[in-house]
Design an enzyme around this catalytic site. Structure first.
Site, PDB file in Angstrom:
ATOM      1  N   LYS A   1       0.863  -1.181   0.000  1.00 44.44           N
ATOM      2  CA  LYS A   1       0.000   0.000   0.000  1.00 44.44           C
ATOM      3  C   LYS A   1       0.899   1.230   0.000  1.00 44.44           C
ATOM      4  O   LYS A   1       1.667   1.447   0.943  1.00 44.44           O
ATOM      5  CB  LYS A   1      -0.897  -0.012   1.237  1.00 44.44           C
ATOM      6  CG  LYS A   1      -1.793   1.227   1.333  1.00 44.44           C
ATOM      7  CD  LYS A   1      -2.756   1.104   2.495  1.00 44.44           C
ATOM      8  CE  LYS A   1      -3.655   2.319   2.604  1.00 44.44           C
ATOM      9  NZ  LYS A   1      -4.593   2.205   3.728  1.00 44.44           N
TER      10      LYS A   1
ATOM     11  N   LYS B   1      -2.064  -1.511  -3.877  1.00 43.93           N
ATOM     12  CA  LYS B   1      -2.935  -0.341  -3.801  1.00 43.93           C
ATOM     13  C   LYS B   1      -2.116   0.933  -3.903  1.00 43.93           C
ATOM     14  O   LYS B   1      -1.129   1.042  -3.182  1.00 43.93           O
ATOM     15  CB  LYS B   1      -3.664  -0.386  -2.450  1.00 43.93           C
ATOM     16  CG  LYS B   1      -4.609   0.761  -2.230  1.00 43.93           C
ATOM     17  CD  LYS B   1      -5.206   0.653  -0.862  1.00 43.93           C
ATOM     18  CE  LYS B   1      -6.031   1.894  -0.614  1.00 43.93           C
ATOM     19  NZ  LYS B   1      -6.497   1.982   0.742  1.00 43.93           N
TER      20      LYS B   1
HETATM   21  C1  PBG Z   1      -7.395   3.585   5.491  1.00 40.22           C
HETATM   22  C2  PBG Z   1      -7.698   3.358   4.073  1.00 40.22           C
HETATM   23  C3  PBG Z   1      -7.513   4.256   3.011  1.00 40.22           C
HETATM   24  C4  PBG Z   1      -8.025   3.638   1.876  1.00 40.22           C
HETATM   25  C5  PBG Z   1      -8.492   2.383   2.264  1.00 40.22           C
HETATM   26  N1  PBG Z   1      -8.269   2.222   3.632  1.00 40.22           N
HETATM   27  C6  PBG Z   1      -7.007   5.641   3.015  1.00 40.22           C
HETATM   28  C7  PBG Z   1      -5.648   5.916   3.472  1.00 40.22           C
HETATM   29  O1  PBG Z   1      -4.819   5.048   3.687  1.00 40.22           O
HETATM   30  O2  PBG Z   1      -5.395   7.107   3.618  1.00 40.22           O
HETATM   31  C8  PBG Z   1      -8.062   4.248   0.504  1.00 40.22           C
HETATM   32  C9  PBG Z   1      -9.148   3.789  -0.382  1.00 40.22           C
HETATM   33  C10 PBG Z   1      -9.419   4.668  -1.538  1.00 40.22           C
HETATM   34  O3  PBG Z   1      -8.795   5.728  -1.757  1.00 40.22           O
HETATM   35  O4  PBG Z   1     -10.322   4.287  -2.300  1.00 40.22           O
HETATM   36  N2  PBG Z   1      -6.299   2.909   6.011  1.00 40.22           N
HETATM   37 ZN    ZN Z   2      -5.789   3.683   8.188  1.00 36.55          ZN
END
Ligand code: PBG
Ligand code: ZN
Length: 323
Positions: A195, A248
């Site tokens: 991520k 992601k």
């Molecule tokens: C939180 C989380 C996020 C997303 C999924 N879980 C945001 C972040 O990490 O700031 C992003 C999902 C999206 O942008 O569609 N941990």
């Molecule tokens: Zn988070």
């Protein structure tokens, strides 16, 4: 084989020829639909930065889940905006929390649908970071203890898959250990393994009210410049008990999806994130692109890159087109 003996255009001459040699196909079974839960009943409020997506109370989320199921989508993933935030995000492991309620409601009304619950703290903490903060830094190991509490409360509610998304070191092992300790050994883990600290999460942070009040997430999410590190992260998560690993965002990281698909034998998920969705929506609303064609081209690209499943806000639109 060389031109003119070989002419690639021969097999592109009509749609049936093209169908016969098509290498990649999309199917509603490829999609996972994200739902954003809020308190109350009868709430279905459009998220301004994500046209066509809604903040939903549990009853409305059940309706959406039924619709997704009816379209052949196999799973939903749940996020929630809680009523109370505090420094540690304690309402995340409240057995009567919104996600826990929604898991129970969806599993009882749409039993065949797979329910995934995102496990993180940024929606639940008043500072908006993904765990416990100590002197302006995320305290990894204190956050892991709380993460186990969340996983156990999801297990109790009957979740099928827990998806830890905080990019804490050891987070998959902590979830696995927590689940095992309470005999939830049939609950799967979908690990947000690679991520990245991405600007594409902007609209989601509106939807889930989880932007950090101060600072950013670069101290825990990955540097977008790094590719080899993704394999390292994934290897750790597999060793700790992940069942599915995730990349992601998706579109700007197709190279990462491809290299992981070549290297590892676990199922791979790609998260087609909020910013990717909203850019397509916005351009289409301006009449600059064809929404349906660009959506399908993007989803196809993710699958062609090697992902086995796609978390996407387009799930309902795409599944409808594929009926
Ligand atoms: C939180 C989380 C996020 C997303 C999924 N879980 C945001 C972040 O990490 O700031 C992003 C999902 C999206 O942008 O569609 N941990
Ligand atoms: Zn988070």
């Amino acid at each position: 084989m060389q031109y003119p003996d070989y002419r690639p255009r021969r097999l592109r001459r009509n749609e049936n020829l093209r169908r016969m040699v098509r290498e990649t196909r999309l199917d509603p079974a490829d999609f996972i639909y994200p739902l954003f839960l809020v308190a109350g009943t009868g709430v279905k409020k459009e998220i301004s930065s994500m046209p066509g997506q809604y903040n939903l109370s549990v009853d409305k989320a059940v309706e959406m889940a039924k619709e997704a199921h009816g379209l052949g989508i196999p799973a939903v993933i749940l996020f929630a905006i809680p009523e109370h935030k505090d420094p540690v995000g304690s309402s995340a492991w409240d057995d009567k929390g919104i996600v826990q309620k929604a898991i129970r409601a969806i599993k009882s009304s749409v039993p065949g649908l797979v329910v995934i619950a995102d496990a993180c703290f940024c929606e639940y903490t008043d500072h908006g970071h993904c765990g416990v903060m100590v002197k302006g830094e995320l305290d990894n190991d204190a956050s892991l203890e709380n993460l186990q509490r969340v996983a156990i409360s999801y297990g109790k509610a009957g979740v099928d898959i827990v998806a830890p998304s905080g990019m804490l070191d050891g987070f998959v092992g902590a979830v696995r250990e927590g689940l095992e300790s309470e005999q939830y050994d049939d609950v799967s883990i979908m690990a947000y393994s690679a991520k990245y600290a991405s600007a594409y999460y902007g609209p989601f942070r509106d939807a889930a009210d989880c932007a950090p009040q101060e600072g950013d997430r670069r101290g825990y999410q990955m540097d977008p410049a790094n590719a080899k590190e993704a394999l390292r992260e994934v290897t750790l998560d597999i060793a700790e008990g992940a069942d599915i690993i995730m990349v992601k965002p998706a579109l700007a990281y197709l190279d990462i999806i491809r290299s992981l698909a070549d290297e590892i034998d676990l199922p791979i998920a790609a998260y087609n994130v909020s910013g990717e969705y909203s850019m397509v929506k916005a351009a289409a609303q301006n009449g600059w692109i064809d929404y349906e064609r660009v959506m399908m081209e993007n989803l196809l690209a993710m699958k062609r890159a090697g992902t086995d499943m796609i978390l996407t806000y387009h799930a309902l639109d795409a599944a409808r087109l594929l009926q």
